[in-house]
Design a protein around this motif. Sequence first.
Motif, PDB file in Angstrom:
ATOM      1  N   LEU A 196       0.858  -1.172   0.000  1.00  0.00           N
ATOM      2  CA  LEU A 196       0.000   0.000   0.000  1.00  0.00           C
ATOM      3  C   LEU A 196       0.894   1.221   0.000  1.00  0.00           C
ATOM      4  N   ASP A 197       0.621   2.176  -0.879  1.00  0.00           N
ATOM      5  CA  ASP A 197       1.478   3.347  -1.008  1.00  0.00           C
ATOM      6  C   ASP A 197       0.652   4.594  -0.761  1.00  0.00           C
ATOM      7  N   ARG A 198       0.749   5.111   0.424  1.00  0.00           N
ATOM      8  CA  ARG A 198       0.007   6.316   0.849  1.00  0.00           C
ATOM      9  C   ARG A 198      -1.469   6.239   0.445  1.00  0.00           C
ATOM     10  N   VAL A 199      -2.107   5.155   0.846  1.00  0.00           N
ATOM     11  CA  VAL A 199      -3.495   4.949   0.470  1.00  0.00           C
ATOM     12  C   VAL A 199      -4.413   5.724   1.410  1.00  0.00           C
ATOM     13  N   VAL A 255     -13.072  10.781   6.418  1.00  0.00           N
ATOM     14  CA  VAL A 255     -11.835  10.102   6.028  1.00  0.00           C
ATOM     15  C   VAL A 255     -11.730   8.793   6.793  1.00  0.00           C
ATOM     16  N   ALA A 256     -11.848   7.697   6.079  1.00  0.00           N
ATOM     17  CA  ALA A 256     -11.819   6.404   6.751  1.00  0.00           C
ATOM     18  C   ALA A 256     -10.393   5.981   7.062  1.00  0.00           C
ATOM     19  N   MET A 257      -9.484   6.177   6.118  1.00  0.00           N
ATOM     20  CA  MET A 257      -8.082   5.892   6.403  1.00  0.00           C
ATOM     21  C   MET A 257      -7.191   6.898   5.688  1.00  0.00           C
ATOM     22  N   GLN A 258      -6.077   7.157   6.323  1.00  0.00           N
ATOM     23  CA  GLN A 258      -5.252   8.284   5.875  1.00  0.00           C
ATOM     24  C   GLN A 258      -3.818   7.831   5.667  1.00  0.00           C
ATOM     25  N   ASP A 259      -3.313   7.990   4.422  1.00  0.00           N
ATOM     26  CA  ASP A 259      -1.883   7.806   4.179  1.00  0.00           C
ATOM     27  C   ASP A 259      -1.305   6.499   4.710  1.00  0.00           C
ATOM     28  N   ILE A 260      -1.958   5.428   4.391  1.00  0.00           N
ATOM     29  CA  ILE A 260      -1.439   4.149   4.887  1.00  0.00           C
ATOM     30  C   ILE A 260      -0.412   3.618   3.892  1.00  0.00           C
ATOM     31  N   SER A 261       0.767   3.335   4.374  1.00  0.00           N
ATOM     32  CA  SER A 261       1.801   2.719   3.531  1.00  0.00           C
ATOM     33  C   SER A 261       2.320   1.480   4.214  1.00  0.00           C
ATOM     34  N   SER A 271     -11.926  -2.344   7.466  1.00  0.00           N
ATOM     35  CA  SER A 271     -12.713  -2.909   6.363  1.00  0.00           C
ATOM     36  C   SER A 271     -12.507  -2.111   5.090  1.00  0.00           C
ATOM     37  N   THR A 272     -12.366  -0.798   5.271  1.00  0.00           N
ATOM     38  CA  THR A 272     -12.126   0.063   4.115  1.00  0.00           C
ATOM     39  C   THR A 272     -10.855  -0.348   3.397  1.00  0.00           C
ATOM     40  N   MET A 273      -9.844  -0.694   4.180  1.00  0.00           N
ATOM     41  CA  MET A 273      -8.577  -1.091   3.575  1.00  0.00           C
ATOM     42  C   MET A 273      -8.778  -2.320   2.693  1.00  0.00           C
ATOM     43  N   LEU A 274      -9.520  -3.271   3.200  1.00  0.00           N
ATOM     44  CA  LEU A 274      -9.767  -4.485   2.418  1.00  0.00           C
ATOM     45  C   LEU A 274     -10.546  -4.165   1.142  1.00  0.00           C
ATOM     46  N   SER A 275     -11.560  -3.314   1.250  1.00  0.00           N
ATOM     47  CA  SER A 275     -12.332  -2.953   0.051  1.00  0.00           C
ATOM     48  C   SER A 275     -11.444  -2.311  -0.990  1.00  0.00           C
ATOM     49  N   ALA A 276     -10.518  -1.473  -0.533  1.00  0.00           N
ATOM     50  CA  ALA A 276      -9.638  -0.785  -1.483  1.00  0.00           C
ATOM     51  C   ALA A 276      -8.713  -1.788  -2.158  1.00  0.00           C
ATOM     52  N   ILE A 277      -8.142  -2.713  -1.387  1.00  0.00           N
ATOM     53  CA  ILE A 277      -7.215  -3.696  -1.948  1.00  0.00           C
ATOM     54  C   ILE A 277      -7.937  -4.615  -2.932  1.00  0.00           C
ATOM     55  N   SER A 278      -9.156  -4.987  -2.600  1.00  0.00           N
ATOM     56  CA  SER A 278      -9.879  -5.937  -3.443  1.00  0.00           C
ATOM     57  C   SER A 278     -10.331  -5.328  -4.744  1.00  0.00           C
ATOM     58  N   ALA A 313      -9.364   3.158  -3.813  1.00  0.00           N
ATOM     59  CA  ALA A 313      -8.949   4.199  -2.878  1.00  0.00           C
ATOM     60  C   ALA A 313      -9.065   5.582  -3.506  1.00  0.00           C
ATOM     61  N   SER A 314      -9.310   6.585  -2.660  1.00  0.00           N
ATOM     62  CA  SER A 314      -9.392   7.969  -3.133  1.00  0.00           C
ATOM     63  C   SER A 314      -8.022   8.473  -3.569  1.00  0.00           C
ATOM     64  N   ASP A 315      -7.027   8.102  -2.797  1.00  0.00           N
ATOM     65  CA  ASP A 315      -5.654   8.527  -3.105  1.00  0.00           C
ATOM     66  C   ASP A 315      -4.683   7.387  -2.876  1.00  0.00           C
ATOM     67  N   GLY A 316      -3.565   7.446  -3.546  1.00  0.00           N
ATOM     68  CA  GLY A 316      -2.542   6.448  -3.280  1.00  0.00           C
ATOM     69  C   GLY A 316      -2.713   5.233  -4.183  1.00  0.00           C
ATOM     70  N   GLN A 317      -1.819   4.279  -4.001  1.00  0.00           N
ATOM     71  CA  GLN A 317      -1.795   3.117  -4.890  1.00  0.00           C
ATOM     72  C   GLN A 317      -1.743   1.835  -4.104  1.00  0.00           C
ATOM     73  N   VAL A 318      -2.399   0.814  -4.630  1.00  0.00           N
ATOM     74  CA  VAL A 318      -2.263  -0.528  -4.071  1.00  0.00           C
ATOM     75  C   VAL A 318      -1.572  -1.368  -5.139  1.00  0.00           C
ATOM     76  N   ARG A 319      -0.568  -2.127  -4.722  1.00  0.00           N
ATOM     77  CA  ARG A 319       0.134  -2.968  -5.705  1.00  0.00           C
ATOM     78  C   ARG A 319       0.155  -4.407  -5.241  1.00  0.00           C
ATOM     79  N   ILE A 320      -0.146  -5.298  -6.144  1.00  0.00           N
ATOM     80  CA  ILE A 320      -0.072  -6.730  -5.849  1.00  0.00           C
ATOM     81  C   ILE A 320       0.985  -7.333  -6.767  1.00  0.00           C
ATOM     82  N   GLY A 321       2.018  -7.899  -6.161  1.00  0.00           N
ATOM     83  CA  GLY A 321       3.110  -8.462  -6.936  1.00  0.00           C
ATOM     84  C   GLY A 321       3.726  -7.414  -7.844  1.00  0.00           C
TER      85      GLY A 321
END
Lengths: 282, 254
Positions: free
Chosen positions: A17-20, A35-41, A61-68, A73-81
């Motif tokens: 997770l990159d500043r999600v 704001v459910a979650m802020q700048d999670i890396s 739960s928000t984090m899981l929804s964003a990853i799935s 996510a509103s901001d930031g990036q999620v990367r898988i592999g």
Amino acid sequence: MTPRSDAGNGAGRSLELDRVTQRYPSSTNDTTEFVAMQDISLEIPAGQFVSVVGPTGCGKSTMLSAISGLRPASDGQVRIGGEVVTGIRSDVGFIFQQDALLPWRTALQNVELSLRFRGRPKSESRERAREWLARVGLLDFADRYPHQLSGGMRKRVAVASTLVYEPDILLMDEPFSALDIQTRTLMENDLLHVWDEAGKNTVLFVTHDLEEAIGMSDRILVLTASPGRLLGDYKIDLPRPRDLLEVKMTEEFTELYRAIWKDLEGEVLAANKLRIPDAVGN
Amino acid sequence: MRKRWLNRSATLVLVVAFFVVWQYAGQANVANKLTIGTPAEVFRWIGDWSSGTYTDGWSDLWTTLQEALLGYLLGTVVGVSLAVLIAGVDVLARLVMPFVAAANAVPKIAMAPLFVLAFGTTVACKAYFVSSLVVFISFFAVFNGLRSINRRYLDHVQILGASRWWTVREVYVPAIVGWLITSLRLSWSWSLAAAVFVEYLSSNEGMGHIVQSGQESLDAATVIGALMIIAVVAVCVDAGLVLVERRAKEWRPA
């Protein structure tokens, strides 16, 4: 297990997770946002079992929804592999908190679903679904509808229906919180067993039960009360394979619990808007 | 088991008692005999009707059934199609629903004369009238069904990799089938009633016409007999629909 191109090979991939950040429009006011979650890396290597704990409303739960990919996510990036997540991916599995099994399909039909969606022939889907039902001990209940199964059984069918397509990333949102405590412990052991057998994919397990988290994981992330930020990152070095009843009795367990609870307590109280009681003597 | 026989016997006793009281009341002219007739007369009339003594007998029933069935099918198909279309397009739903609700509020039975004026009195025209009632029932059943699908099931199948086609097949269709089948029973009861009613208003064939001519000649036996036949048909078809409903609802919690 041989890798398949249309599903994960089950061995797990890394998750970053990159500043999600996740914002929701407020339901009452058009201009303010929640704001459910802020700048999670964070970085999770392949095959790690990670629990996320935190008070209610911390954005777990928000984090899981964003990853799935369900609610990007509103901001930031999620990367898988290393690949950026842009939508729902075929190598991600998600087990919801409430029952999501289709009530109008039998247990077997529910488990087959993901394979049929991927275009596997009916007989092959049926065969693999039966294998997985057997693995979670429910082959005898293959033709029952969800309402004819107990809560714990439904969860096991949910696990089978998700693991049957061997996702590289497994997301679980308080999967056992609706079960009674004894069933919960059994399910926790079962999950670890199946996870081990299936080749240990990467797991992100959300719970507010710290005991469950420590018992199951390699690593624990603590989130703050809303807006959720990363507060703590703990390594859990307890040996595997683990039995959840036994492992709770060990000294290492108790020490870990004490250390993490110190972080968590403040957030839980903040979420419930209470003050931390002053130390005795002050 | 014994309790069931007890209940059945009790019901039977009540039914017999009802007919006995009716017979005596009619014979003794307690109420105006013209109004209530007697069971004996009614059953004699039914016997005559079925053997074709008075009218063409069964062809009248067939006419009424045709109107009811055609209207039922037409109304259901149109109602379901409109519901799928409107529920699927959000903008459409917001625009159209107030009109639909307003139209639904109009007492549709009272519109029968309008249909007769507009379309005439053939079997097809009466079927249109029947369908105008049924369309609202099936529309709302499917529309509400689609709207009430829990988001969670959609999320779940999406994660499992369902395409739009699979989502329709595995979530939308099963979810609304239950609603639809329940509405089928309701639609059926209105279909037959609407067909009889519009025939009663203006027709020279069908069971409703028989009722109307019976009323005109102050013949209670005819009126009650014809209505009884209609009732029996309604109950038989409904019993069949109950079986269909039971199969479709297998998966629901008791």
